[in-house]
Design an enzyme around this catalytic site. Sequence first.
Site, mmCIF file in Angstrom:
data_model
loop_
_atom_site.group_PDB
_atom_site.id
_atom_site.type_symbol
_atom_site.label_atom_id
_atom_site.label_comp_id
_atom_site.label_asym_id
_atom_site.label_seq_id
_atom_site.Cartn_x
_atom_site.Cartn_y
_atom_site.Cartn_z
ATOM 1 N N LYS A 22 0.836 -1.414 -0.001
ATOM 2 C CA LYS A 22 -0.095 0.115 0.084
ATOM 3 C C LYS A 22 0.988 1.345 0.021
ATOM 4 C CE LYS A 22 -1.689 1.379 4.053
ATOM 5 N NZ LYS A 22 -1.233 2.671 4.398
ATOM 6 N N ASN A 23 1.830 1.282 0.750
ATOM 7 C CA ASN A 23 2.720 2.379 1.035
ATOM 8 C C ASN A 23 3.608 2.545 -0.124
ATOM 9 O OD1 ASN A 23 1.278 2.902 3.266
ATOM 10 N ND2 ASN A 23 2.805 2.166 4.675
ATOM 11 N N CYS A 116 -4.576 12.202 12.631
ATOM 12 C CA CYS A 116 -5.491 10.817 12.308
ATOM 13 C C CYS A 116 -5.194 10.144 13.603
ATOM 14 C CB CYS A 116 -4.610 10.134 11.207
ATOM 15 S SG CYS A 116 -3.030 9.489 11.824
ATOM 16 N N ARG A 121 -0.395 14.680 12.697
ATOM 17 C CA ARG A 121 0.509 14.208 11.479
ATOM 18 C C ARG A 121 0.972 15.625 10.726
ATOM 19 N NH1 ARG A 121 -0.706 8.902 10.168
ATOM 20 N NH2 ARG A 121 0.764 8.777 9.008
ATOM 21 N N ASP A 124 5.174 19.861 8.276
ATOM 22 C CA ASP A 124 5.979 20.988 7.947
ATOM 23 C C ASP A 124 7.287 20.662 7.310
ATOM 24 O OD1 ASP A 124 6.481 19.371 10.039
ATOM 25 O OD2 ASP A 124 8.122 20.401 11.033
ATOM 26 N N ASP A 306 4.662 0.299 12.162
ATOM 27 C CA ASP A 306 3.635 -0.323 11.569
ATOM 28 C C ASP A 306 3.554 -1.611 12.127
ATOM 29 O OD1 ASP A 306 3.435 1.503 8.454
ATOM 30 O OD2 ASP A 306 2.771 2.149 10.479
ATOM 31 N N ARG A 397 -8.635 -0.412 4.623
ATOM 32 C CA ARG A 397 -7.612 0.675 4.357
ATOM 33 C C ARG A 397 -6.621 0.169 3.677
ATOM 34 N NH1 ARG A 397 -5.635 4.410 8.115
ATOM 35 N NH2 ARG A 397 -4.365 4.781 6.118
HETATM 36 C C1 EPZ Z 1 4.406 6.672 6.352
HETATM 37 O O1 EPZ Z 1 3.832 7.739 6.873
HETATM 38 C C2 EPZ Z 1 3.611 5.578 6.123
HETATM 39 N N1 EPZ Z 1 2.555 5.849 5.416
HETATM 40 C C3 EPZ Z 1 3.148 5.135 7.568
HETATM 41 O O2 EPZ Z 1 2.369 3.786 7.436
HETATM 42 C C4 EPZ Z 1 4.244 4.716 8.426
HETATM 43 O O3 EPZ Z 1 3.700 4.341 9.814
HETATM 44 C C5 EPZ Z 1 5.272 5.779 8.460
HETATM 45 O O4 EPZ Z 1 5.762 6.350 7.067
HETATM 46 C C6 EPZ Z 1 6.686 5.597 9.176
HETATM 47 O O5 EPZ Z 1 6.930 4.530 8.765
HETATM 48 C C7 EPZ Z 1 2.723 5.793 4.091
HETATM 49 O O6 EPZ Z 1 3.469 5.434 3.509
HETATM 50 C C8 EPZ Z 1 1.349 6.146 3.366
HETATM 51 P P1 EPZ Z 1 6.819 9.894 8.343
HETATM 52 P P2 EPZ Z 1 4.362 9.269 6.958
HETATM 53 O O7 EPZ Z 1 6.670 11.319 7.497
HETATM 54 O O8 EPZ Z 1 4.887 9.502 5.637
HETATM 55 C C9 EPZ Z 1 6.781 13.321 11.680
HETATM 56 C C10 EPZ Z 1 0.349 2.691 7.750
HETATM 57 O O9 EPZ Z 1 -0.168 2.026 8.758
HETATM 58 N N2 EPZ Z 1 6.510 14.345 10.573
HETATM 59 O O10 EPZ Z 1 7.941 9.013 8.292
HETATM 60 O O11 EPZ Z 1 3.415 10.124 7.628
HETATM 61 C C11 EPZ Z 1 5.391 12.514 12.274
HETATM 62 O O12 EPZ Z 1 4.579 13.590 12.967
HETATM 63 C C12 EPZ Z 1 1.030 4.055 7.854
HETATM 64 O O13 EPZ Z 1 0.317 2.160 6.748
HETATM 65 C C13 EPZ Z 1 6.865 15.723 11.076
HETATM 66 O O14 EPZ Z 1 7.036 16.031 12.031
HETATM 67 O O15 EPZ Z 1 5.371 9.263 8.053
HETATM 68 C C14 EPZ Z 1 5.720 11.292 12.722
HETATM 69 O O16 EPZ Z 1 5.968 11.335 13.844
HETATM 70 C C15 EPZ Z 1 0.670 4.673 9.024
HETATM 71 N N3 EPZ Z 1 6.606 16.578 9.987
HETATM 72 C C16 EPZ Z 1 7.097 10.965 12.131
HETATM 73 O O17 EPZ Z 1 7.400 12.157 11.327
HETATM 74 C C17 EPZ Z 1 6.465 16.044 8.761
HETATM 75 O O18 EPZ Z 1 6.438 17.106 7.689
HETATM 76 C C18 EPZ Z 1 7.209 9.756 10.807
HETATM 77 O O19 EPZ Z 1 6.461 10.464 9.947
HETATM 78 C C19 EPZ Z 1 6.197 14.823 8.519
HETATM 79 C C20 EPZ Z 1 6.405 13.921 9.348
#
Ligand code: EPZ
Length: 431
Positions: A22-23, A116, A121, A124, A306, A397
């Site tokens: 999915k990702n 979410c 989420r 920035d 995850d 999902r």
């Molecule tokens: C991706 O989410 C995945 N989703 C998530 O899978 C996965 O848990 C996550 O990466 C971590 O591996 C998809 O790929 C669609 P991040 P993403 O940006 O991109 C902080 C599932 O169950 N952050 O690596 O949103 C954020 O708050 C989903 O399939 C900022 O602070 O994850 C979090 O604490 C859930 N500012 C951390 O980084 C930003 O601009 C990880 O976020 C972006 C992120």
Amino acid sequence: MTAFTVDGGRRTDGTIRVQGAKNSVLPILAATLLIHNKSVIHNCPPLGDVDAALKILVKLGCVCVNDHQSVIVDATDVANYEIPKTLMHEMRSSVLFLGAIISRMGRAVITSPGGCELGPRPIDLHLSSLKQCGVNVREEEGTLFCSAPNGLHGATIKLPFPSVGATENIMIAVAVSKGTTVIYGAAKEPEISDLADFLNAAGAKISGAGSDTVIIEGVKSLHSTEHKVIPDRIVAATYLSAAAITGGRVCLKEARPEYYLSVLKVFEQMGCTLTGKGQELTLCAREPLRGVSTLVTRAYPGFPTDAGPLLVPVLCRAEGESRITETIFENRFRFVEQLRYFGADININGRTATVIGRPLLAATVDCTDLRGGTALVLAALAASGRSFIREVHHIKRGYYDLPGCLSALGCEVKEVEIDGSHTAEKEEITP
Ligand code: EPZ
């Protein structure tokens, strides 16, 4: 409304093919906007999130054909640059479309995706990185007005955290641009490499994907291409967890174990036996499972956040005390409150869950999020009696036909219609 019923106590014993990731699919679908032509994505599972992504593409002017395991996106006539609030909130990762829309249309209007089930989420890092590539961003009452009047240009971006989404958004935004962009501190997940493979197949010039430094040499345009999505490593971990928690056996086809070595290490620590042959991976559970003292989720290649929820119910069936610490999302353990209805003995202290192994009893529970909901199904597999799992839209999902897949492995899982008043009593939990 539907729910899953699970008659627990059956050991898994069977073979299953791992669905497409999915990702990987989501950023690749966003990236099809860069191609003024058709793209064909194979091994694309029919999921709720995929449907949401296709709705966004159609809203932007694409023609999409979804024939079960392959999706054809014709982005020849993209004419819109705004994602409506309803679609932004249907799937949090809609922000992945931002870079692609700006690159294609020169501007984009989206609403902040908001939090979410896992907590706030923020985006920035997405916005600050896109600004470095020439994007102007104005926010008005939660709506982001983005524009790149002079097109996108190369930049040197240093991510303070290896954000998966931010890394993907940048790669997509500057694939067609002037100049070269270097991302330091990039996320290294296999899905990042899969996105780079798709873009390079379409004529992009991206190197270093999968490492912490990704270099994107902007090109003038991309061309039509076909791509097969990699297997979903979290779904693979789900089926391995089902075998471990039921004391059973599972053989995964199209396993690609190299994508989740950190997860396999934990199953071995618990005493499970893993054997691999080419694209197949077999797990045989040990009974009883050994507990795991310190499991900590990390960015790739660490233990994936995850997969954390999937291991919590498994640790409920392990000997003694186990501990798992989540380092990525604030509300990752939100599902534990529901898990306790199965009699699970779990104490949450900050971001650490301490789990005491004990037998589980059937219960009626409500999913709170995708992986937390899947954890409830796993617990029900090991609980004696019939459990009801409600709010299963969360699970749909990310999983194609989870009841059918688990039944193919020998479990007793069905999807049934329930009316809103369904109140199967939670099994009385003996203290
Ligand atoms: C991706 O989410 C995945 N989703 C998530 O899978 C996965 O848990 C996550 O990466 C971590 O591996 C998809 O790929 C669609 P991040 P993403 O940006 O991109 C902080 C599932 O169950 N952050 O690596 O949103 C954020 O708050 C989903 O399939 C900022 O602070 O994850 C979090 O604490 C859930 N500012 C951390 O980084 C930003 O601009 C990880 O976020 C972006 C992120």
